[in-house]
Design a protein around this motif. Structure first.
Motif, PDB file in Angstrom:
ATOM      1  N   CYS A 187       0.843  -1.185   0.000  1.00 47.80           N
ATOM      2  CA  CYS A 187       0.000   0.000   0.000  1.00 47.80           C
ATOM      3  C   CYS A 187       0.881   1.239   0.000  1.00 47.80           C
ATOM      4  O   CYS A 187       1.835   1.343   0.735  1.00 47.80           O
ATOM      5  N   ILE A 194      -9.448   3.927   0.631  1.00 54.78           N
ATOM      6  CA  ILE A 194      -9.634   4.504   1.965  1.00 54.78           C
ATOM      7  C   ILE A 194      -9.398   5.995   1.838  1.00 54.78           C
ATOM      8  O   ILE A 194      -8.371   6.434   1.348  1.00 54.78           O
ATOM      9  N   LYS A 202      -9.356   8.070   4.316  1.00 59.72           N
ATOM     10  CA  LYS A 202      -8.742   8.711   5.473  1.00 59.72           C
ATOM     11  C   LYS A 202      -7.252   8.822   5.266  1.00 59.72           C
ATOM     12  O   LYS A 202      -6.665   8.157   4.442  1.00 59.72           O
ATOM     13  N   PRO A 220      -2.480   6.404   9.713  1.00 60.02           N
ATOM     14  CA  PRO A 220      -2.646   6.393  11.161  1.00 60.02           C
ATOM     15  C   PRO A 220      -1.929   7.550  11.812  1.00 60.02           C
ATOM     16  O   PRO A 220      -1.027   8.139  11.233  1.00 60.02           O
ATOM     17  N   ALA A 221      -2.348   7.834  12.993  1.00 62.67           N
ATOM     18  CA  ALA A 221      -1.776   8.961  13.735  1.00 62.67           C
ATOM     19  C   ALA A 221      -1.925  10.232  12.943  1.00 62.67           C
ATOM     20  O   ALA A 221      -1.108  11.118  12.992  1.00 62.67           O
ATOM     21  N   LYS A 239      -5.002  11.986  12.650  1.00 63.79           N
ATOM     22  CA  LYS A 239      -6.255  12.672  12.941  1.00 63.79           C
ATOM     23  C   LYS A 239      -6.011  14.168  12.924  1.00 63.79           C
ATOM     24  O   LYS A 239      -5.127  14.670  13.595  1.00 63.79           O
ATOM     25  N   PRO A 276       9.592  -3.292   2.890  1.00 62.16           N
ATOM     26  CA  PRO A 276       9.857  -4.699   2.607  1.00 62.16           C
ATOM     27  C   PRO A 276      10.327  -4.874   1.186  1.00 62.16           C
ATOM     28  O   PRO A 276      10.165  -4.005   0.348  1.00 62.16           O
ATOM     29  N   GLN A 311      -3.181  -2.887   8.822  1.00 61.43           N
ATOM     30  CA  GLN A 311      -2.374  -3.699   7.927  1.00 61.43           C
ATOM     31  C   GLN A 311      -0.929  -3.247   7.952  1.00 61.43           C
ATOM     32  O   GLN A 311      -0.609  -2.085   7.672  1.00 61.43           O
ATOM     33  N   SER A 322       3.365  -3.521   7.212  1.00 61.85           N
ATOM     34  CA  SER A 322       4.139  -3.273   6.003  1.00 61.85           C
ATOM     35  C   SER A 322       4.250  -4.500   5.109  1.00 61.85           C
ATOM     36  O   SER A 322       4.414  -4.383   3.910  1.00 61.85           O
ATOM     37  N   ILE A 342      -2.598  -8.531   8.310  1.00 59.87           N
ATOM     38  CA  ILE A 342      -3.684  -7.693   8.837  1.00 59.87           C
ATOM     39  C   ILE A 342      -3.999  -8.095  10.273  1.00 59.87           C
ATOM     40  O   ILE A 342      -4.093  -9.281  10.579  1.00 59.87           O
ATOM     41  N   LEU A 349      -5.766   6.804  15.856  1.00 59.54           N
ATOM     42  CA  LEU A 349      -5.582   6.069  14.607  1.00 59.54           C
ATOM     43  C   LEU A 349      -6.395   6.705  13.486  1.00 59.54           C
ATOM     44  O   LEU A 349      -6.501   6.169  12.402  1.00 59.54           O
ATOM     45  N   GLY A 350      -6.962   7.836  13.823  1.00 56.14           N
ATOM     46  CA  GLY A 350      -7.683   8.543  12.763  1.00 56.14           C
ATOM     47  C   GLY A 350      -8.958   7.843  12.366  1.00 56.14           C
ATOM     48  O   GLY A 350      -9.462   8.023  11.267  1.00 56.14           O
ATOM     49  N   MET A 351      -9.495   7.028  13.268  1.00 55.82           N
ATOM     50  CA  MET A 351     -10.702   6.285  12.913  1.00 55.82           C
ATOM     51  C   MET A 351     -11.937   7.013  13.410  1.00 55.82           C
ATOM     52  O   MET A 351     -11.972   7.551  14.492  1.00 55.82           O
ATOM     53  N   ASP A 352     -12.953   7.010  12.630  1.00 57.96           N
ATOM     54  CA  ASP A 352     -14.249   7.384  13.201  1.00 57.96           C
ATOM     55  C   ASP A 352     -15.215   6.246  12.900  1.00 57.96           C
ATOM     56  O   ASP A 352     -14.816   5.202  12.409  1.00 57.96           O
ATOM     57  N   GLU A 355     -17.474   5.573  10.782  1.00 57.82           N
ATOM     58  CA  GLU A 355     -18.221   5.498   9.533  1.00 57.82           C
ATOM     59  C   GLU A 355     -18.490   4.076   9.107  1.00 57.82           C
ATOM     60  O   GLU A 355     -19.036   3.831   8.041  1.00 57.82           O
ATOM     61  N   ASP A 377     -16.327   2.029   8.298  1.00 57.60           N
ATOM     62  CA  ASP A 377     -15.386   1.686   7.250  1.00 57.60           C
ATOM     63  C   ASP A 377     -14.623   0.452   7.679  1.00 57.60           C
ATOM     64  O   ASP A 377     -13.884   0.475   8.652  1.00 57.60           O
ATOM     65  N   ASP A 419     -12.377  -1.245   5.954  1.00 56.85           N
ATOM     66  CA  ASP A 419     -11.134  -1.548   5.267  1.00 56.85           C
ATOM     67  C   ASP A 419      -9.961  -1.336   6.208  1.00 56.85           C
ATOM     68  O   ASP A 419      -9.979  -0.445   7.058  1.00 56.85           O
ATOM     69  N   PRO A 420      -8.938  -2.131   6.054  1.00 61.40           N
ATOM     70  CA  PRO A 420      -7.792  -2.033   6.967  1.00 61.40           C
ATOM     71  C   PRO A 420      -7.078  -0.703   6.790  1.00 61.40           C
ATOM     72  O   PRO A 420      -6.960  -0.186   5.684  1.00 61.40           O
ATOM     73  N   VAL A 421      -6.629  -0.170   7.889  1.00 66.57           N
ATOM     74  CA  VAL A 421      -5.803   1.039   7.853  1.00 66.57           C
ATOM     75  C   VAL A 421      -4.370   0.600   7.620  1.00 66.57           C
ATOM     76  O   VAL A 421      -3.851  -0.248   8.340  1.00 66.57           O
ATOM     77  N   PRO A 422      -3.737   1.160   6.650  1.00 66.91           N
ATOM     78  CA  PRO A 422      -2.380   0.696   6.349  1.00 66.91           C
ATOM     79  C   PRO A 422      -1.347   1.307   7.306  1.00 66.91           C
ATOM     80  O   PRO A 422      -1.449   2.460   7.697  1.00 66.91           O
ATOM     81  N   LEU A 423      -0.400   0.506   7.682  1.00 65.56           N
ATOM     82  CA  LEU A 423       0.730   0.985   8.478  1.00 65.56           C
ATOM     83  C   LEU A 423       1.999   0.566   7.759  1.00 65.56           C
ATOM     84  O   LEU A 423       2.685  -0.365   8.191  1.00 65.56           O
ATOM     85  N   PRO A 424       2.318   1.202   6.687  1.00 65.36           N
ATOM     86  CA  PRO A 424       3.444   0.716   5.891  1.00 65.36           C
ATOM     87  C   PRO A 424       4.785   0.856   6.596  1.00 65.36           C
ATOM     88  O   PRO A 424       5.765   0.264   6.189  1.00 65.36           O
TER      89      PRO A 424
END
Lengths: 479, 154
Positions: free
Chosen positions: A14, A35, A37, A40-41, A43, A90, B10, B12, B16, B26-29, B31, B33, B35-40
């Protein structure tokens, strides 16, 4: 999908593009989705588009291998480690920069070290020195430099002044020079880039500075507003008259043989903005304490008279009248001051927050009654070596709800006639401590107390400490 | 403490995680939603440790907002955290980066303190234990040593 990485490396699954993400189809059946949004982190934080793959993100210290560039994401805000996190991506194993030289981590870590430790850490490597040599890590610290450390001896035998660039980089506001001569001070002024405007505090210890040297120093170093002279016997009161500047807000003079009443005259005439005066002078008399002017009456909030053996209660009268706005007063070692002097202080200096009566052997419980009665704002009281205080005095102190720090060190009198067969050791039942455990226990009424020092107090038993830890949990009790 | 809805994160490498412990910011509300929030920036192995720490500490009161640019103590690491952080140096640094990225102040604090406690001894020893190359020239080394002697005496 995301564009191919440089060198055709397999793409990360991603990759954020302006906040929109597309996930590749997953075996677990989630399917592609978008997505909207941020990451993360993120907001309420703006999202940055990632940097183009050919340029490393500018905030990272060490150059990253190209494959690691794809992760330039929204910077986490307001943390000690600012800036985007470095992005291990990766793919084929890439050589990562050693994490121990990662400047973002270091900027956060170095806060946990003391000044001495930081001095060691600066010698580890260039990256550590670069991060450490920022003024923020050295705020409030004063390097102490000895005369011999100021010069390098060249192979030819000549002396050259050391390079002080490493000090300038750290932006020290004050310096303490030990054992220096007039010449050394002039060399320091010439060779330290920030000497003329950037140095706010100068302290000279055991130095041979003369009147002329003092004059030149204060004239050249225009930024100096705090001055300390300790153990300097080669300047005279005339030197103070010719060199003291009105910009000085803090002055400390101790153990300088030529300082007596005329020095106070000079101080009172030349330093209208004096906020803090610290004086240790055996020959200063009561009369000098009447020299302070109305300007100082307004501006001076701290006066320390240390071991001024000639000062009597008359001197105290002069102090309370000429400096009515004092918030901190020390009469430590002014051995002629008695309870009557303390009564004057208590009645007249109602704004006092700190009072030091240590090493005043004539102070008794009476003085503490005056203090407890009138000094309602007192937060700090030092009674070290006030050997005449008893439990009665303690009971007065126990009513002072504003007290935060109390020092009762070495208040024990060694009895003149120890009981037969027992040595007058501290804690021995043969000693007759005037401050007993019971008396001390009354101090638990001081609920605001944060620090209590009871060194060498035989009444301070382990049981007492336990009692304090139960009833004054926020208080640091030192034995 | 309210129960957070289950959220998917999700890492890197594509793995998941479903997480219902409280990870702030985590910026979630809501909604819905899914779908996984990516954490690359966070590897799965590291993220597992992060979740483990968060789960253990989920009932902690929020950390005080202290002044971040002030000298700090390092002798107050809870015993559980000490054991938890007995890991490879590389993993420890990755945890610092992850805690920073995920804005988990408590974890950032203890990981930093742990590293700080490892940085002991003379500068040469520090170089060895962290595999740092000493890159001063001989002249520079003498200079930096000299300009840091002043702290030894008060």
């Amino acid at each position: 999908m995301s564009s191919p990485g440089v060198d055709g490396d397999p793409k990360p699954p991603c990759l954020p593009r302006n906040g929109l993400l597309k996930l590749p189809g997953q075996p677990n059946g989630l399917g592609a989705a978008s997505i909207t949004k941020g990451t993360p982190a993120a907001k309420n934080r703006p999202c940055q588009p990632p940097p183009p793959p050919t340029l490393p993100p500018p905030s990272l210290a060490s150059p990253l291998p190209r494959a690691a560039l794809a992760g330039g994401l929204c910077p986490p805000p307001g943390l000690p480690l600012g800036g985007p996190a470095s992005a291990p991506v990766p793919g084929p194993p890439v050589e990562r920069p050693p994490l121990a030289t990662d400047e973002k981590i270091l900027n956060g870590l170095f806060w946990y070290f003391s000044a001495c430790e930081k001095c060691v850490l600066a010698q580890v490597c260039k990256a550590w020195r670069r991060v450490l040599y920022q003024p923020k890590f050295w705020a409030g610290l004063t390097p102490v430099l000895h005369a011999k450390e100021l010069y390098n001896v060249l192979p030819s035998g000549e002396k050259e002044f050391v390079n002080l660039q490493g000090f300038a980089a750290r932006g020290f506001e004050g310096f303490c020079l030990v054992g220096v001569s007039d010449l050394d001070i002039c060399e320091f002024i010439d060779n330290y880039a920030l000497s003329k405007k950037g140095v706010k505090a100068m302290s000279l210890k055991r130095s041979t500075i003369t009147d002329a040297g003092l004059e030149v120093m204060l004239e050249q170093m225009q930024g100096v507003v705090r001055l300390e002279l300790s153990g300097c016997n080669d300047f005279t009161e005339a030197g103070l008259w010719s060199s003291l500047s009105a910009r000085i807000t803090s002055l400390s003079v101790s153990d300088c043989i030529n300082v007596a009443d005329d020095a106070i005259a000079a101080i009172s005439q030349l330093l209208p903005n004096l906020a803090e005066l610290s004086l240790q002078a055996y020959h200063v008399t009561d009369t000098a304490l009447a020299y302070f002017t109305a300007r100082q009456g307004h501006s001076t909030h701290t006066l320390r008279l240390l071991s001024c053996w000639e000062i009597t209660n008359h001197g105290v009268v002069n102090v309370v009248h000429s400096l009515p706005n004092l918030t901190a007063l020390s009469l430590s070692g002014c051995s002629k001051v008695t309870d009557d002097g303390v009564e004057l202080v208590a009645e007249n200096l109602r704004k006092l927050r700190s009072l030091d009566l240590s090493w005043c052997p004539r102070i008794t419980d009476m003085a503490l009654e005056y203090v407890a009665c009138d000094l309602h704002r007192l937060e700090e009281l030092v009674l070290d070596r006030c050997v005449r205080i008893t439990d009665t005095g303690l009971s007065y102190l126990s009513t002072m709800s504003s007290l935060r720090s109390l020092y009762l060190r070495w208040c024990c009198q060694v009895p003149a006639f120890p009981a037969l067969g027992l040595s007058p050791a501290v804690g021995s039942p043969a000693g007759c401590p005037l401050l007993t455990t019971t008396g001390l226990s009354g101090l638990v009424q001081l609920q605001e107390l944060e620090e209590l020092e009871l060194t060498n107090c035989p009444g301070a038993t382990p049981e007492l400490f336990k009692y304090f830890s139960q009833h004054l949990p926020r208080c640091l009790v030192i034995e | 403490m309210q129960t957070m809805p289950s959220i998917k994160l999700q890492c890197s490498n594509g793995e998941i995680f479903g997480v219902d412990t409280m990870l702030e910011d985590l910026g979630m509300d809501d909604e819905g939603d899914n779908d996984p929030v990516p954490l690359p920036n966070v590897k799965a192995a590291i993220f597992k440790k992060v979740i483990q720490w968060c789960t253990h500490h989920k009932h902690d009161p929020p950390p005080p907002t202290d002044d971040e640019n002030k000298e700090k103590w390092t002798d107050d690491i809870p015993v559980w955290d000490q054991e938890f952080l007995k890991v490879d140096q590389g993993i420890l640094f990755e945890l610092i980066l992850a805690a920073n990225y995920l804005d988990i102040k408590g974890l950032l604090d203890v990981t930093c303190k742990t590293v700080v406690n490892m940085i002991k001894g003379k500068s040469e020893e520090i170089c060895k234990s962290f595999n740092i190359k000493i890159d001063f020239t001989e002249e520079e080394e003498v200079q930096v040593c000299k300009e840091n002697q002043w702290c030894e005496e008060k």
